[in-house]
Design a protein around this motif. Structure first.
Motif, PDB file in Angstrom:
ATOM      1  N   UNK A  24      -9.539  -9.734   0.550  1.00 25.52           N
ATOM      2  CA  UNK A  24      -8.328  -9.429   1.292  1.00 25.52           C
ATOM      3  C   UNK A  24      -8.672  -8.613   2.506  1.00 25.52           C
ATOM      4  N   UNK A  25      -7.671  -8.367   3.336  1.00 25.98           N
ATOM      5  CA  UNK A  25      -7.941  -7.566   4.515  1.00 25.98           C
ATOM      6  C   UNK A  25      -6.700  -7.315   5.317  1.00 25.98           C
ATOM      7  N   UNK A  26      -6.855  -6.520   6.349  1.00 23.93           N
ATOM      8  CA  UNK A  26      -5.790  -6.193   7.280  1.00 23.93           C
ATOM      9  C   UNK A  26      -6.065  -6.931   8.572  1.00 23.93           C
ATOM     10  N   UNK A  27      -5.085  -7.617   9.074  1.00 21.46           N
ATOM     11  CA  UNK A  27      -5.262  -8.325  10.335  1.00 21.46           C
ATOM     12  C   UNK A  27      -4.084  -8.067  11.235  1.00 21.46           C
ATOM     13  N   UNK A  28      -4.354  -7.822  12.500  1.00 20.91           N
ATOM     14  CA  UNK A  28      -3.319  -7.697  13.511  1.00 20.91           C
ATOM     15  C   UNK A  28      -3.524  -8.834  14.485  1.00 20.91           C
ATOM     16  N   UNK A  52      -2.531   4.541   7.093  1.00 21.17           N
ATOM     17  CA  UNK A  52      -1.950   5.794   6.609  1.00 21.17           C
ATOM     18  C   UNK A  52      -0.716   5.532   5.749  1.00 21.17           C
ATOM     19  N   UNK A  53       0.104   4.577   6.159  1.00 26.71           N
ATOM     20  CA  UNK A  53       1.293   4.268   5.378  1.00 26.71           C
ATOM     21  C   UNK A  53       0.917   3.670   4.024  1.00 26.71           C
ATOM     22  N   UNK A  54      -0.107   2.825   4.009  1.00 20.24           N
ATOM     23  CA  UNK A  54      -0.547   2.229   2.747  1.00 20.24           C
ATOM     24  C   UNK A  54      -1.032   3.300   1.784  1.00 20.24           C
ATOM     25  N   UNK A  55      -1.783   4.265   2.274  1.00 22.33           N
ATOM     26  CA  UNK A  55      -2.265   5.347   1.420  1.00 22.33           C
ATOM     27  C   UNK A  55      -1.107   6.198   0.910  1.00 22.33           C
ATOM     28  N   UNK A  56      -0.143   6.494   1.791  1.00 21.28           N
ATOM     29  CA  UNK A  56       1.017   7.292   1.380  1.00 21.28           C
ATOM     30  C   UNK A  56       1.796   6.576   0.276  1.00 21.28           C
ATOM     31  N   UNK A  57       1.914   5.248   0.403  1.00 17.74           N
ATOM     32  CA  UNK A  57       2.636   4.484  -0.620  1.00 17.74           C
ATOM     33  C   UNK A  57       1.895   4.529  -1.958  1.00 17.74           C
ATOM     34  N   UNK A  58       0.571   4.414  -1.919  1.00 15.69           N
ATOM     35  CA  UNK A  58      -0.223   4.443  -3.158  1.00 15.69           C
ATOM     36  C   UNK A  58      -0.103   5.797  -3.842  1.00 15.69           C
ATOM     37  N   UNK A  59      -0.154   6.858  -3.042  1.00 15.71           N
ATOM     38  CA  UNK A  59      -0.100   8.206  -3.616  1.00 15.71           C
ATOM     39  C   UNK A  59       1.326   8.704  -3.848  1.00 15.71           C
ATOM     40  N   UNK A  60       2.296   7.929  -3.357  1.00 15.88           N
ATOM     41  CA  UNK A  60       3.702   8.324  -3.477  1.00 15.88           C
ATOM     42  C   UNK A  60       3.942   9.695  -2.837  1.00 15.88           C
ATOM     43  N   UNK A  61       3.467   9.833  -1.608  1.00 19.27           N
ATOM     44  CA  UNK A  61       3.665  11.070  -0.856  1.00 19.27           C
ATOM     45  C   UNK A  61       4.203  10.711   0.520  1.00 19.27           C
ATOM     46  N   UNK A 105      -8.025   0.269   1.180  1.00 18.83           N
ATOM     47  CA  UNK A 105      -6.635   0.194   1.629  1.00 18.83           C
ATOM     48  C   UNK A 105      -6.301  -1.127   2.326  1.00 18.83           C
ATOM     49  N   UNK A 106      -7.318  -1.943   2.599  1.00 21.89           N
ATOM     50  CA  UNK A 106      -7.122  -3.106   3.468  1.00 21.89           C
ATOM     51  C   UNK A 106      -6.048  -4.056   2.970  1.00 21.89           C
ATOM     52  N   UNK A 107      -6.093  -4.418   1.672  1.00 18.31           N
ATOM     53  CA  UNK A 107      -5.128  -5.394   1.153  1.00 18.31           C
ATOM     54  C   UNK A 107      -3.714  -4.831   1.201  1.00 18.31           C
ATOM     55  N   UNK A 108      -3.535  -3.589   0.752  1.00 24.42           N
ATOM     56  CA  UNK A 108      -2.205  -2.984   0.753  1.00 24.42           C
ATOM     57  C   UNK A 108      -1.661  -2.856   2.166  1.00 24.42           C
TER      58      UNK A 108
END
Length: 748
Positions: free
Chosen positions: A24-28, A133-142, A168-171
């Protein structure tokens, strides 16, 4: 210097495998961008046209949509992206973008790759960082305000937790693109890559011979073509005996190519192509051809006579291009000084001549080319094949130099036409002789400068005229005056504070293909104004730097309002890139101070100076020469100061400025293409020489620190070199050189 670990060229299939079937990955990216290496299955839509992908392997894949020809753009663009992304340079992989109009302009000329894309690339890097950053915040629920990306990881400020970009790439790839106004750019004080010297990413492969240029392309079943093109523009094959060529081992066919009608544009020139299973056989077969050519309207073109014509024309009134103040009609002989300057035709002479490989099928065409303009390549190939543009895929190889020649895709059109006819992949390789004799030349020119002096021998009125065949003649028949866009290049845009200042354009017909070359019309215009200011200074008994400061006047920004022309300003708004006299004065001061620190000149030595603004940058150059009693010229030292606004990679700016000095010296000292009976007389480096190591001076470069928007770098260093050189020769010998090249009068 920063080092770099990975450079890769990916096909779309390769990237889909990376991020689709196996991970998976992040693509723009822009949706539907079928030819882009970063157009992944997710098709996330963005308003920006550069692409970032992050794999589960923790590597960051950054697409460069511009062409690399030694200027370092495949390093500069990733530097900007990586900085805003907070990416670790050791985990960056550069991917070469293919031709696609959704990138915006991919035409890598005009010194605009950073100038035009700096903000957009920062925005794109910041968007990707925001999504991580948003993906990490969602995972940590912060709250996202509690997380921060740094050094290839996202950190939770309160708990110390962290996640790598790969984790974090897939999320992150499943999130919506953030709004542009919701993205915060970094403060410049926090830059880690922007403004820092990075070794170019292709350097190691270049050093060990692994780098892939246009000539390195190989395909199964590929044929090689060597083409004899018409020796005079507009002529065609009258008779052809190809029997001996067909007997050469390896030759498989000889094909007559159609000569285009109308303006040449980017069409194939026509002639006779020898097709073989290897390049040597193709070249040997070509040498065996017996061809006679039809007459052409350009058969009588002779540069000696043509330059005489232009030189007479510029002494007469031309078309008004700019008028500052009231026109001066009274030119008393005792208080008037004038001079006429000429520059010959010039060839680009990149180390790698044009080359392209094409494979055409019934449904499409794929091209591999050392091109500066992949989109124009796709457009012109499609038009010549009768295809739609989306049926043409253009792969961009590294370029062994370009200088503007490889912005003209005629060589790719040749390869495509031959492949279509032969139903095989075909490589067309231009020889050095082809490039010099059949390329797009920099225009021959004549310029006239005149000044009316006051009692202090300072100009109170100036008149200047310029005559040269226009680049527009390459694209439209009947064009015989310079275009407004060409006059913008160092002619009408010099901000002299002279009460009466008039600029005129003069008629000049084209007899060959005219094209843009590194710094374009600034070459002749900087030579003209730079030489004339030195003549004014000599007449007044003051240093050239002093005369420049007097003529420029006080620091101010100039918009040329109510002077009879609309200034193009290299495609930039004057509000963003003003014509700033203060920046002129600053680079003059820097070089003047550097000269004053040098040892006293010896007999037969002299310093010359010139300053010029082009591509929204300001460059001052001083050159020290020595001329001995046998008229042997030695260039001892060059000092340059460049103000190009904010700098992304200082090492590249220094290198480009050094290269510009060498390029400018080559042109000024030895550059000359001449015509006789419509044919180019030069053929290779024995009669169109380039600067050799033994002729290269010590070069000192000062980069002005600036917060101004990024400006051009690749071209602005060239224009002031020629006048600085000839002014130095005058200082050393008292001989004024008004006609280039210098080797007409001195031994090089």
């Amino acid at each position: 210097m920063r080092t770099f670990t990975a450079v890769q060229n990916f096909s779309r299939r390769d990237v889909l495998k990376l991020f689709g079937a196996t991970g998976g990955g992040l693509a723009l990216g822009a949706s539907g961008l079928s030819w882009s290496p970063m157009a992944l299955a997710q098709d996330k839509e963005a308003r920006l046209n550069l692409f970032i992908a992050i794999g589960e392997d923790n590597k960051v894949y950054l697409t460069c949509h511009r062409s690399e020809m030694g200027q370092g753009i495949r390093t500069g663009i990733p530097q900007i992206l990586a900085d805003e992304l907070e990416a670790d340079w050791q985990h960056v992989v550069v991917v070469q973008g293919l031709a696609d109009k959704r990138y915006g302009s991919q035409n890598t000329d005009g010194s605009r790759s950073i100038r035009k894309h700096y903000e957009a690339m920062r925005q794109m890097g910041a968007m990707a960082r925001t999504m991580l950053e948003q993906a990490a915040a969602d995972i940590w629920q912060v709250p996202v305000a509690e997380v921060s990306a740094k050094d290839h990881q996202v950190h939770h400020i309160n708990s110390g937790r962290k996640l790598s970009y790969g984790e974090l790439a897939i999320a992150a790839s499943k999130l919506s693109m953030p709004a542009e106004d919701a993205v915060k750019l970094k403060d410049s004080k926090d830059f880690k890559h922007i403004g820092k010297s990075h070794t170019i990413v292709d350097m190691q492969d270049m050093l060990v011979g692994k780098a892939k240029y246009g000539y390195d392309v190989q395909m199964e079943g590929m044929l090689y073509a060597s083409i004899t093109r018409p020796p005079v523009l507009g002529s065609n094959v009258a008779t052809l005996d190809d029997s001996a060529a067909r007997e050469v081992a390896g030759v498989v066919d000889v094909i007559r190519m159609k000569v285009p009608t109308g303006a040449p544009a980017f069409q194939a020139l026509g002639g006779v192509a020898v097709i073989a299973t290897n390049s040597w056989s193709a070249e040997q077969g070509r040498k065996a051809l017996l061809i006679t050519w039809t007459e052409s309207a350009n058969d009588s073109h002779d540069t000696t006579e043509y330059l005489k014509t232009l030189s007479e024309r510029v002494k007469l009134p031309g078309k008004l291009a700019r008028q500052q103040g009231k026109e001066t009609k009274d030119w008393p002989e005792k208080s008037t000084i004038n001079a006429l300057y000429t520059v010959p035709y010039l060839a680009h002479a990149p180390m790698e001549p044009p080359v392209a490989t094409a494979s055409v099928t019934e449904t499409g065409c794929e091209v591999w080319a050392s091109t500066q303009t992949p989109q124009s390549t796709a457009q012109n190939v499609a038009a010549n094949l009768g295809f739609k543009e989306e049926q043409v895929k253009v792969n961009v190889t590294l370029l062994g130099g370009g200088f503007g020649r490889k912005s003209k895709p005629d060589f790719s059109v040749e390869a495509a036409l031959l492949s279509q006819k032969l139903q095989r992949p075909v490589k067309v390789s231009w020889s050095r002789e082809d490039e010099i004799q059949n390329g797009y030349l920099h225009a021959i020119s004549a310029q006239f400068y005149q000044a009316k002096l006051n009692d202090n021998k300072m100009p109170e009125a100036m008149l200047q005229r310029s005559a040269f065949p226009s680049i527009s003649s390459t694209f439209a028949e009947g064009v015989d005056y310079p275009s407004a866009g060409e006059l913008d290049l160092g002619f009408v845009d010099v901000p002299l504070a002279v009460e009466s200042y008039r600029c005129e354009a003069v008629k000049a017909e084209a007899h060959t293909r005219i094209g843009w070359m590194r710094s374009v019309c600034n070459i002749q215009h900087a030579f003209g104004i730079g030489s004339f200011v030195d003549e004014l200074a000599s007449n007044a008994g003051v240093p050239c730097t002093t005369m420049w400061k007097t003529l420029l006047g006080k620091a101010r920004k100039v918009d040329f309002a109510d002077q009879g022309f609309k200034y193009g300003n290299y495609g930039e708004e004057l509000s963003r890139h003003p014509v700033d006299v203060g920046r002129y004065l600053n680079v003059i001061d820097i070089v003047e101070q550097a000269i004053n620190k040098q040892p006293a000149v010896k007999a037969g030595q002299g310093w010359g100076f010139a300053v010029h603004r082009s591509f929204t940058s300001y460059v001052a150059v001083a050159i020290l020469v020595e001329v001995d009693d046998k008229q042997n010229l030695t260039v001892l030292k060059s000092i340059a100061a460049i103000d190009a606004g904010l700098i992304v990679n200082p090492d590249r700016v220094t290198s480009q400025t050094e290269g510009a000095v060498m390029f400018g010296l080559s042109l000024a000292m030895m550059g000359q293409i001449s015509f006789k009976e419509g044919k180019v007389q030069q053929s290779n480096f024995h009669d169109y020489p380039l600067l050799r190591i033994s002729q290269c001076p010590e070069i000192e470069v000062t980069i002005v620190r600036s917060d101004a928007p990024p400006a051009g770098v690749g071209e602005p260093g060239v224009p002031p070199v020629a006048p600085a050189l000839t002014n130095a020769i005058f200082a050393a010998t008292g001989k004024r050189i008004r006609d280039l090249p210098v080797n007409k009068l001195l031994n090089i």
